[in-house]
Enzyme design. Structure first.
Site, PDB file in Angstrom:
ATOM      1  N   HIS A 130       0.828  -1.211  -0.031  1.00 49.41           N
ATOM      2  CA  HIS A 130       0.059  -0.055   0.065  1.00 49.41           C
ATOM      3  C   HIS A 130       0.779   1.249  -0.036  1.00 49.41           C
ATOM      4  O   HIS A 130       0.328   2.339  -0.279  1.00 49.41           O
ATOM      5  CB  HIS A 130      -0.923  -0.046   1.161  1.00 49.41           C
TER       6      HIS A 130
HETATM    7  O1  VJV Z   1      -9.724   0.417   7.191  1.00 45.18           O
HETATM    8  C1  VJV Z   1      -8.805   1.207   7.423  1.00 45.18           C
HETATM    9  C2  VJV Z   1      -8.668   2.789   7.648  1.00 45.18           C
HETATM   10  C3  VJV Z   1      -9.613   3.088   8.734  1.00 45.18           C
HETATM   11  C4  VJV Z   1      -8.968   4.175   9.620  1.00 45.18           C
HETATM   12  C5  VJV Z   1      -8.244   3.781  10.898  1.00 45.18           C
HETATM   13  N1  VJV Z   1      -9.240   2.509  11.698  1.00 45.18           N
HETATM   14  C6  VJV Z   1      -8.263   1.932  12.646  1.00 45.18           C
HETATM   15  C7  VJV Z   1      -9.650   1.635  10.854  1.00 45.18           C
HETATM   16  C8  VJV Z   1     -10.441   1.999   9.760  1.00 45.18           C
HETATM   17  C9  VJV Z   1     -10.025   3.545   7.542  1.00 45.18           C
HETATM   18  N2  VJV Z   1      -7.496   0.665   7.139  1.00 45.18           N
HETATM   19  C10 VJV Z   1      -7.214  -0.863   7.258  1.00 45.18           C
HETATM   20  C11 VJV Z   1      -5.868  -0.941   6.612  1.00 45.18           C
HETATM   21  C12 VJV Z   1      -5.805  -2.365   6.457  1.00 45.18           C
HETATM   22  C13 VJV Z   1      -4.174  -2.609   5.891  1.00 45.18           C
HETATM   23  C14 VJV Z   1      -3.933  -3.910   5.318  1.00 45.18           C
HETATM   24  C15 VJV Z   1      -2.466  -4.077   5.076  1.00 45.18           C
HETATM   25  C16 VJV Z   1      -2.166  -5.415   4.101  1.00 45.18           C
HETATM   26  O2  VJV Z   1      -2.551  -6.515   4.749  1.00 45.18           O
HETATM   27  O3  VJV Z   1      -2.788  -5.303   2.713  1.00 45.18           O
HETATM   28  C17 VJV Z   1      -0.525  -5.340   3.804  1.00 45.18           C
HETATM   29  C18 VJV Z   1       0.163  -5.618   4.859  1.00 45.18           C
HETATM   30  C19 VJV Z   1      -7.538  -1.328   8.862  1.00 45.18           C
HETATM   31  N3  VJV Z   1      -8.422  -2.590   8.670  1.00 45.18           N
HETATM   32  C20 VJV Z   1      -8.272  -2.959   9.768  1.00 45.18           C
HETATM   33  C21 VJV Z   1      -7.507  -2.007  10.613  1.00 45.18           C
HETATM   34  N4  VJV Z   1      -7.083  -1.029   9.727  1.00 45.18           N
HETATM   35  C22 VJV Z   1      -7.374  -1.821  12.086  1.00 45.18           C
HETATM   36  C23 VJV Z   1      -6.249  -1.028  12.377  1.00 45.18           C
HETATM   37  C24 VJV Z   1      -5.865  -1.034  14.010  1.00 45.18           C
HETATM   38  C25 VJV Z   1      -6.870  -1.782  14.544  1.00 45.18           C
HETATM   39  C26 VJV Z   1      -7.577  -2.598  14.246  1.00 45.18           C
HETATM   40  C27 VJV Z   1      -7.952  -2.833  12.982  1.00 45.18           C
HETATM   41  C28 VJV Z   1      -5.096  -0.160  14.365  1.00 45.18           C
HETATM   42  C29 VJV Z   1      -4.555  -0.158  15.658  1.00 45.18           C
HETATM   43  C30 VJV Z   1      -5.226  -1.034  16.491  1.00 45.18           C
HETATM   44  N5  VJV Z   1      -6.288  -1.855  15.987  1.00 45.18           N
HETATM   45  C31 VJV Z   1      -5.196  -0.964  17.845  1.00 45.18           C
HETATM   46 ZN    ZN Z   2      -3.810  -7.265   3.572  1.00 48.26          ZN
END
Ligand code: VJV
Ligand code: ZN
Ligand code: CA
Length: 396
Positions: free
Chosen positions: A149
């Site tokens: 990403h």
């Molecule tokens: O969905 C998103 C972005 C948000 C803003 C941030 N919040 C926490 C979640 C919604 C819109 N981000 C995704 C990013 C996924 C990245 C995937 C990476 C790869 O596998 O493709 C390659 C290495 C997302 N989904 C879930 C989470 N973020 C998430 C983030 C956290 C969390 C729980 C879920 C960050 C910190 C903590 N918990 C404590």
């Molecule tokens: Zn992924």
């Protein structure tokens, strides 16, 4: 030297394994889904099966500033190198994000040693690319890479430095055409974007697609890059958007149908395969029904093409499942997957972490009940048809 499972180096076929034990010491924060420690668990399985005897093992070096700025801007890399970590543990809800370059939010936190972590991930992928360029490897494995990403000047979705883009740029010095394949459950947007204007890289991502609820929201079937007449890269970005619950059988059919057509038309001279393990059943973020068998069948299919290949890691948020998949896929690379016992060896460190003590758990062992499959066969056929139509514009 041979191992108890009789694993030795095959003659005339070389697999290199690029790994830096310092990478997994880094923490995104207590409850952050990304756990670099899954790399330790993977290495533990690879070693306990004796797979290291069949590969050339390299301690990956850290990428240099000059290497990182081959794709990323100086401003961004300078900032990454100098930002102070925020006080730990990270309190996501009450954090005051410094969203410069999208850094410091909950997805891409600033943690101790962040720059080292990024340079190690990039270093392992660059080392892998160099082994492919010098023909010292037929397959080069970099499980610490795959961070698809990251943008030129922005962190995104747990990714800060796009090691894949850096590795592909390296491959392009020697190989005329690179096929990028991405089986992470998320859309490989950063890699796609980096190569939108060239016909020397074709990108194909398989992912869950729901623009309203699933990150990053891009990668629709008809997103094939800018179609201006003067863009040689037009039609070279392919996307396979899927819904929850896809099964091994469907995924394998779709993968082989799509990739065989891409290879036939594009005739890649090298392959970059991102093996994100969050497309497995039971992943903390992903919602597919894939088993290690289905996921690794993609690796098997690519290996059989006989084209030099880098295998990257990527996502994967249930560490025991990530380790099983990447260890099994390492076995596929060295062609030992049919020979190794599925029972995890007694002496494996953290063996107790692998419930059911098998490398290949069933869907019932992982989930109890499989997730509802929301991918009707008709949808999959339409995907193959659309891709076939896009590929009519591609020839080499
Ligand atoms: O969905 C998103 C972005 C948000 C803003 C941030 N919040 C926490 C979640 C919604 C819109 N981000 C995704 C990013 C996924 C990245 C995937 C990476 C790869 O596998 O493709 C390659 C290495 C997302 N989904 C879930 C989470 N973020 C998430 C983030 C956290 C969390 C729980 C879920 C960050 C910190 C903590 N918990 C404590
Ligand atoms: Zn992924
Ligand atoms: Ca993907």
């Amino acid at each position: 030297m041979a191992h108890e499972y009789g694993i030795t180096k095959p003659k005339g076929y070389n697999v290199t394994f690029h790994y830096n034990p310092n990478m997994e010491r880094h923490h995104f924060g207590q409850t952050h889904p990304m756990k670099p420690w899954r790399l330790t668990l993977t290495k533990s399985l690879v070693t306990s099966y004796g797979m290291n005897f069949a590969m050339d093992n390299y301690t990956a070096r850290t990428a240099t500033y000059e290497e990182l700025t081959n794709f990323h801007t100086n401003d961004y890399v300078d900032f990454l190198a100098t930002v102070a970590p925020q006080p730990t543990p990270l309190d996501v809800d009450n954090m005051h994000p410094d969203l410069k370059f999208n850094l410091g939010g909950s997805d891409c936190p600033l943690f101790e040693g962040l720059y080292d972590y990024c340079s190690m991930s990039a270093g392992s992928s660059l080392d892998a690319a160099r082994k492919i360029c010098s023909k010292q490897a037929d397959i080069a494995i970099a499980w610490g890479g795959g961070l698809h990403h990251a943008k030129k000047s922005e962190a995104s979705g747990f990714c800060y430095i796009n090691d894949i883009v850096l590795a592909i740029l390296q491959l392009l010095r020697v190989y005329p055409r690179v096929l990028y394949i991405d089986i992470d459950v998320h859309h490989g947007d950063g890699v796609e974007e980096a190569f939108l204007s060239t016909d020397r890289v074709m990108t194909v991502s398989f992912h869950k697609y729901d623009p309203n609820t699933f990150f990053p929201g891009t990668g629709a079937l008809d997103d094939n890059g800018p179609r201006s007449e003067h863009n040689p890269g037009a039609h070279h970005a392919l996307n396979v958007p899927l819904n929850d619950g896809i099964t091994d059988e469907q995924y394998k059919w779709l993968f082989e149908s799509v990739i065989s057509r891409c290879v036939e038309k594009f005739r890649p001279s090298a392959i970059a395969l991102q093996c994100g393990a969050d497309s497995l059943a039971g992943d903390r973020l992903g919602k597919f029904n894939l088993l290690v068998e289905g996921h690794s069948s993609c690796v098997e299919f690519c290996k059989k093409l006989g084209i030099p290949m880098i295998m990257f890691g990527g996502g994967g948020y249930t560490p025991r499942n990530v380790a099983r998949a990447w260890a099994y896929e390492t076995a596929v690379a060295i062609n030992q997957h049919k020979n190794i016992p599925t029972q995890i060896p007694e002496h494996t460190p953290w063996r107790e972490r692998f419930r059911h003590e098998t490398l290949l758990p069933t869907i019932e062992q992982i989930l109890g009940e499989p997730r509802q499959n929301r991918n009707p066969q008709k949808k999959l056929q339409d995907i193959v048809q659309h891709i076939t139509e896009q590929l009519r514009f591609v020839s080499h």
